[in-house]
Design a protein around this motif. Structure first.
Motif: not given
Lengths: 396, 353
Positions: A325-332, B282-291, B293-297
């Motif tokens: 998901d993270a990868k996808q988000r960034i690519e988007y 879960y913790n790791l997953g959320e961290t990854i997602r959060g990270e 998200e931050g980068r995307a932003t």
């Protein structure tokens, strides 16, 4: 004492009967009565009628008597002669036959066979004179006494158990009365045991103890019970068995040596060591309980082995999904940004026109997909007639 | 009278071989009066016509030889007698006078196995004790005087041995009878054994010595007294079985509950660990997602910040399009003053209308 008197009586009667028997058999004495009185009468009459020939008229009775007696005497003499001859012949025979008979009897009782695994204990008039090894030996019958003892063969003494059937396989039966005994912690346990022993001093074995086999049984009881009574039931039934065998053997041997019995214990083995039948099921249950314990623990471990890998699997999945998901988000994001930048670059070249164009494009799309109603601006009141909320329109 | 005479005459007139036969028979009868044997397993006492004793033999446990120990015992006793007896040491053939009678006794270890008897220990506990005695006759004359026969001796023995055993057993506690040493075989987890002062072996020795002393004067020498069985009386046996069962049940229960406890521990560990693993994931997953998200932003901002006005314009148009696109039924009302109508007007004007 009484024995002797009885024997005397018997012999007295025998002496009385014996001459009669002999008389019957051989007629050693005249079957005709011609005893001393007859002899005397004959002699008297002989002198009276001696030389008298011819007719005798007086004493005719006496003369007849004399003649009868004369005949009797002759017959008597003849039979005596015959008897004497018979006796002589018989005597000669007897001198040959009787020694032969005695010789045969002696000969038949003399030889002794001693088997390969035996030794013989010899006594002469009761006095111990030595041993014989295996083979055929000569002894003096009735005077020498020979006892054969199996010294080479290894004998077996079973206590607490009996052999029912040699098999194969051998079948045994327990003897509770010999096997059950008290332990140091006041429990009752059954011990089946087997001893292997050899008779190492056959003279002792024959002479010194009245009932050697019985003594060996009794001594075993004493020794085994002493040792078992010194220890606890768990040791007896499990790890102490080996040590106890050794101690029992030693004690047993000491007791036997005290009796000068001449036997040596080669080995002692405890066979079945069992709890009494009244408590047997409880003992068996302990073993079952151990198995149950192991099984239950095994179940727990199986559960563990299922749980943890599954959790690890799930966790890996979670993380991987997040990464994806993270990868996808960034690519988007990258894609969107790149597209924006590209548009902006183009926009920068002609901002006014591009703005107008973009607006018109959007409105066109909008108006193309939806119903458009143009209303005169002057009709300001129209909005009050329209129920915009419900989306109903006035069809013009 | 006449019969006697004929009898005697007959005797005189026997044929010679009959004479021999009768002589032989006579010898066979007469010789035991002059001769006797002593076997290795026997010892004898010589009496005058069955009355007063005059001699005795000393037995031996060493076949064919003189047993010096036993000889010493007998000689010592003999020397104390008013009229010392003649002592015979040899086995085998011996001669005697016809008026001397021979009485034989066994010269072996004899057994005496009593009935199991109830004895009481110091703490008044009851035991059924079955003991045996191994004894031998050391002095035939004395034995004959006091006991006459071996069976008679057994009665005396019974009384002596029983009373001495009773006395000894009653002076010591139960454990002294059952146990023998202070060194039983130990396992790691078992009980502490109480120490004993004497134990069965020593107790029996004491009892034997007492019985030996009591029976010595009867011509008997007690070799040993040993216990063949000590059993609990039936009543106590039943309670022992019950106790044994209860002990075993306790052990079984203990093992089973140990198993259960272990299992519980393992399963709860498993559960805990599983939860921890999942939580960490879960913790790791959320961290990854959060990270991410931050980068995307950051990426977005980097792009949009180049021209915020244009971004707002473009975004406005998109919003407009999307909000209408979701619902095709919506109607659009345009006033004559709107852009499109003005456009239409403008375009028409451009077109010359």
């Amino acid at each position: 004492m009484i024995r002797w008197i009885l024997i005397c009586f018997i012999l007295y009667f025998v002496f009385k009967v014996l001459p009669e028997l002999l008389r019957q058999i051989f007629g050693a004495f005249s079957s005709f009565n011609f005893d001393e009185d007859d002899e005397a009468t004959y002699n008297r009459l002989n002198t009276k009628f001696e030389g008298k020939t011819g007719r005798i008229n007086e004493d005719r009775e006496e003369f007849r008597q004399f003649q009868l007696l004369k005949e009797q005497k002759e017959r008597h003499e003849k039979s005596r002669q015959k008897a004497a001859n018979r006796a002589k012949r018989f005597t000669r025979l007897a001198w040959i036959v009787v020694p032969i008979i005695i010789g045969v009897i002696v000969f038949a009782h003399s030889p002794i066979k001693i088997k390969n695994d035996e030794e013989a204990i010899r006594r002469r008039f009761g006095h111990y004179i030595g041993n014989w090894d295996a083979g055929w030996k000569w002894r003096i019958p009735f005077i020498d006494k020979v006892d054969k003892v199996a010294t080479q063969s290894q004998k077996q003494l079973m206590m607490g158990m009996r052999l029912l059937d040699e098999g194969p396989p051998p079948d045994y039966e327990r003897v509770d009365s010999e096997a059950l005994m008290l332990t140091a912690d006041e429990n009752i346990v059954g011990v089946e045991r087997v001893h292997q022993y050899r008779i190492t001093n056959p003279a002792y074995w024959v002479f010194n103890v009245n009932d050697p086999e019985g003594t060996m049984r009794d001594a075993d009881q004493a020794a085994t019970r002493m040792i078992v009574g010194d220890n606890g039931i768990d040791e007896v039934m499990t790890i102490g068995k080996f040590e106890m065998q050794a101690r029992t053997k030693k004690t047993y041997q000491e007791i036997l040596d005290g009796y000068l019995i001449g036997a040596t214990i080669v080995s002692t083995f405890f066979q079945d060591v069992y709890p009494p039948v009244q408590a047997d099921s409880a003992f068996k249950d302990v073993a079952t309980a151990n198995e149950d314990k192991l099984k239950v623990i095994n179940d727990g471990e199986k559960f563990y082995k299922k749980m943890i890998p599954s959790a690890r699997g799930d966790s890996a999945e979670t993380v991987n999904t997040a990464i994806g998901d993270a990868k996808q988000r960034i690519e988007y994001a990258r894609g969107d940004s790149a597209s924006f930048v590209q548009q902006w670059v183009k926009y920068k070249e002609a901002p006014e026109i591009t703005r107008k164009r973009m607006l018109f494009e959007t409105l066109t799309k909008l108006y193309a997909n939806h119903r458009v109603v143009i209303v005169d601006e002057e009709l300001k009141n129209l909005l009050t007639h329209l129920n915009l909320k419900e989306g109903k329109g006035v069809d013009k | 009278m006449k019969r006697l005479q004929t009898f005697l005459k007959a005797l005189k007139n026997l044929p010679p071989w009959a004479n021999w036969l009768l002589s032989l028979v006579g010898v066979l009868i007469v010789y035991p009066m002059f001769i006797y044997t002593i076997d290795e397993t026997e010892q004898v006492m010589i009496t005058m016509l069955g009355g007063r004793a005059v001699a005795m033999s000393v037995g031996s446990f060493i076949p064919g030889e003189v047993d010096s120990v036993r000889l010493a015992m007998v000689l010592e006793w003999n020397s104390k007698q008013d009229e010392p007896y003649k002592i015979i040491t040899r086995t085998g053939l011996h001669v005697k006078w016809p008026w001397e009678f021979v009485r034989k006794y066994p010269d072996q270890f004899l057994e005496y196995d009593a009935e199991p008897r109830d004895l009481m220990t110091l703490e008044k506990r009851h035991l059924l004790v079955d003991d045996y005695t191994r004894w031998w006759i050391w002095n035939p004359i004395l034995f004959n005087k006091r006991c006459q026969t071996v069976n008679g001796a057994r009665n005396r023995l019974d009384q002596i041995v029983y009373s001495n055993n009773w006395q000894i057993v009653a002076s010591y506690p139960f454990k002294e009878i059952v146990r023998s040493t202070n060194d039983p075989i130990m396992t790691k987890e078992t009980h502490q054994w109480e120490t004993i002062t004497k134990g069965r072996v020593k107790l029996l020795e004491e009892a034997t010595l007492l019985s030996r002393k009591d029976s010595y004067g009867l011509g008997m020498y007690i070799g040993d007294v040993r216990v063949m069985r000590t059993d609990l009386p039936e009543v106590n046996a039943v309670s022992v079985y019950r106790r044994m069962k209860a002990e075993r049940q306790k052990i079984a229960e203990q093992w089973r509950s140990e198993g259960e406890a272990e299992k519980k521990k393992i399963t709860s560990d498993a559960n805990q660990l599983a939860v921890a693993i999942r939580a960490t994931a879960y913790n790791l997953g959320e961290t990854i997602r959060g990270e991410a998200e931050g980068r995307a932003t950051m990426i977005y901002a980097g792009a949009y910040n180049r021209d915020p006005e244009f971004f707002a314009f473009q975004r406005g148009l998109q919003a407009l399009e999307q909000s209408f696109a979701s619902n095709k039924e919506v109607e659009i009302y345009l006033t004559t003053n709107s852009e499109i109508t003005r456009l239409i007007k403008g375009l028409s004007k451009q077109a010359g209308l």
